[in-house]
Design an enzyme around this catalytic site. Sequence first.
Site, PDB file in Angstrom:
ATOM      1  N   HIS A 112       7.050   5.081   2.883  1.00 25.95           N
ATOM      2  CA  HIS A 112       7.956   5.716   3.423  1.00 25.95           C
ATOM      3  C   HIS A 112       8.648   6.920   2.573  1.00 25.95           C
ATOM      4  O   HIS A 112       8.563   7.901   3.230  1.00 25.95           O
ATOM      5  CB  HIS A 112       9.079   4.719   3.601  1.00 25.95           C
ATOM      6  CG  HIS A 112      10.258   5.435   4.264  1.00 25.95           C
ATOM      7  ND1 HIS A 112      10.327   5.520   5.747  1.00 25.95           N
ATOM      8  CD2 HIS A 112      11.443   5.807   3.945  1.00 25.95           C
ATOM      9  CE1 HIS A 112      11.395   6.124   5.906  1.00 25.95           C
ATOM     10  NE2 HIS A 112      12.235   6.391   4.914  1.00 25.95           N
ATOM     11  N   GLU A 115       2.916   3.415   7.313  1.00 21.73           N
ATOM     12  CA  GLU A 115       4.101   2.712   7.411  1.00 21.73           C
ATOM     13  C   GLU A 115       4.432   1.821   8.815  1.00 21.73           C
ATOM     14  O   GLU A 115       4.999   0.538   8.766  1.00 21.73           O
ATOM     15  CB  GLU A 115       5.297   3.872   7.598  1.00 21.73           C
ATOM     16  CG  GLU A 115       6.568   3.517   6.902  1.00 21.73           C
ATOM     17  CD  GLU A 115       7.471   4.951   7.371  1.00 21.73           C
ATOM     18  OE1 GLU A 115       7.102   5.939   7.526  1.00 21.73           O
ATOM     19  OE2 GLU A 115       8.742   4.433   7.467  1.00 21.73           O
ATOM     20  N   ASN A 126     -19.825   0.858 -17.474  1.00 20.58           N
ATOM     21  CA  ASN A 126     -21.077   0.256 -18.325  1.00 20.58           C
ATOM     22  C   ASN A 126     -20.889  -1.107 -18.866  1.00 20.58           C
ATOM     23  O   ASN A 126     -21.590  -2.091 -18.473  1.00 20.58           O
ATOM     24  CB  ASN A 126     -21.229   0.950 -19.682  1.00 20.58           C
ATOM     25  CG  ASN A 126     -21.830   2.264 -19.551  1.00 20.58           C
ATOM     26  OD1 ASN A 126     -22.798   2.371 -18.606  1.00 20.58           O
ATOM     27  ND2 ASN A 126     -21.985   2.943 -20.561  1.00 20.58           N
TER      28      ASN A 126
END
Lengths: 695, 150
Positions: free
Chosen positions: A46, A68, A433
């Site tokens: 919001h 929303e 990695n």
Amino acid sequence: MDVSQYLEIFIEEAKEHLQNLNEALLEMEKSDDNKDLVNEIFRVAHTLKGMAATMGFKRMTVLTHDMENVLSEIRNGKIEISAELLDVLFQCLDALEQYVDQIIETGTEGDKTNQPIIDRLNLILEGKTAEHVQEKADGNDTSPSQPENKSVVVSGPADEAAKRKHKMLSFNEYEKNAILKAQEESYNVYGISIIIAESCVLKSARAFIIFRTLEGLGQIIKSYPSVQDIEDEKFDLDFSVFLISSESQEKFLKELNSIAEVEEVLIDEIHLEGTVQEFGQKQTEDKQDEEKEHGQNDLEKDKEKRESKGQAPTKPKANRTVRVDIERLDNLMNLVSELIIVKNGLETVENNNQNMNEQIEYLERITTNLHDAVMKVRMVPVERVFNRFPRLVRDLARKLNKNLELHMSGEETELDRTVIDEIGDPLVHLIRNACDHGQEMPSERKSRGKSELGNVYLDAYQDGNNVVIEVADDGNGIDVERVKAKALNNGTISRDQADAMSDQDIVELLFKPSFSTADQISDVSGRGVGLDVVKTKIEALGGDIEVKTKLGKGSTFIIRLPLTLAIIQALMVRLENEKYAIPLNTIQNIEDVKVSDIKYIQNQEVINLRGHVIPIVRLDGLLGIERENTEESMTVVIVNKGDKQAGFVVDGLIGQQEIVIKTLGKYLTNIRLIAGSTILGDGEVALILDVNSLV
Amino acid sequence: MEINQTKNEKIKQFIVVKFGHEQYGINIQIVQNIVRMPNITRVPNAPAYIKGVINLRGEIIPVMSVRVKFDLEQDQFTNATRIIIVKIDGNAIGLIVDEVLEVIQLSEVQIEKIVSDSDDEKSKYVYAVGKVGEELVTLLNVGAIIGVDD
């Protein structure tokens, strides 16, 4: 609306909100059905919507608006939280992050609509509302399928909807009342959007004239932006007003179009249905739907507009900012006032040595504190970089089908802003990695007697003048033999070299360009552009990286970074008549060595210092100083680089000094052995030795 | 017509400097500053024509020997030696010159473009010749000189 001055604030705040969103989503994934978290996410969406709308970022607004909608249904318990839903929300987050990145880069949100995500959101919304809609329809007073039922009925071609901003506005109770009352008294209510010519210099003045004209024709009940904002020129090129009048549309068009610099006038008659009491929940919902429709319309329209215009206007990049604790600023201010006091004190000192010394000592204390304070202002907690990693690991775990958990510590450790900005990519690389190469597949782990859950550790802590960041995993570790075979295979080293190398040396080969041990190239890693890039980057930041590994147990990458880049402690040394600076944090100790103590190993000069064999580096030769070395004893500065040591031969020591690092500029990039320069107290320039490339 | 005339009479200013016996012009637009020889700090491993770096009000600026670049004999630092600080694309660099003579104004008609002779390495450093009365001033293409591409 001219909002460029707020852009920086917007970016800062948007980043913070997105971070909160990220954390909340990750949290939600772990513990389903948490009301607080849903509320938090809703609140963030919001706020972001509001912020984006204020700044005129329409695509962001549309996306957050749809988020929303969905979140509000979750909050009301009408939609269940599912893995699919979370995925969509994560996609939203990514999309929003892209928008913000785009805004940082160019000042505009770009023209990606992210329609698929919006569609998915709407699907979820519809999926649950199938019956809900039905229910609503049944409960309605009048013919639900007809557009007349909408609270605001507007006329005019739909394709112009984008420009008709007034259609997107909603009324509060008071305004609705006024409109309804006017309708009862058979006045006309108009919604007008006015677009001012781009060339207009004094927009607010022009708007003022328009307002005066409008006030002559009717009563204004609402304007957007507010009259105050328009007067302050806080609007783009267009604004909307609603007014009650007895005049005809044509009259308005004529009057308004006669005003200079008015590009376009769009007018619609507004008609509100019903009476005041009937305005309830239903209508606001409808309103929202409509708003959404317009939003999308707007979106397409905007895209067209941009395409027809060719290139989007590029605003200057947003400045990089640091949020500073007000206390730190106060402290700075105090120091500066003290500085002024000293200055005044110095002015009144009349050749009195005693007083002079006192004042200079005072000054010294202040400059030290000032440096400290300024440095602190530039410091940001590593949390800023770390906080995106939980998400990264989550995504990687899904992609790789591994069970991974990230443990972080020391997020509060502070680093210079410049370092923080640069360290993100190398860390991402190392974490990838660790997840991809480092961690075994769950089945493999199980067969080795480890728990299926692979752990990845990310720790930061301060160590003297350095900050250390460690990326560790409890996976397989690096297979030295495999690295060796690979290196032999692609000709990085010869058989003889391989035999002479220690395990550690071989592991270090991983930092050589184009060296990857992944047998399969995956999405995640294994392309061979890897650790060497990480290393280069970290060294560019004045740090270094080393790796410790134990086959079967896991590996740890240790990154050492200077606390700050701008100012360092250095030892000034003399070579013939030139001065050089050696960063103090690399120096281990200083020794006087007799020339006769120098030994040779493989034609390399070394000294044996308390059992350690340390290679000697003749700086004069490397730095192109030509002369005969005849002295019997030499001053040797022993420096460290990770586990390695070297002794620099210098002619003399000048002393320890705080130096401000300056680059040599664009014309002198990548000068070998030199890391930068600094200006000495007497105004002369001294060069800083690049210990990394000398050891 | 009028517009054409003003264009033709567009005046450009050049700082005239001397290397040996020859006079060279540097467009004043790019000149930031002219300073006396300060202490130059040698930069090891830099190209030969980079004499080093200097501190100009807290800014580190590389200094380049145009003579070395032009394959002339080495600079002789005298009382008249100056460093001309030029700035192109936001990057400042100093050029060592034997002497700074004057500032001249040349209208376009006085500037004669040179068709560069590709065989001659140095010709790319020159873009035109300016005529001041009887004297000739070689106008330098400073961008090409400081282009650290070779």
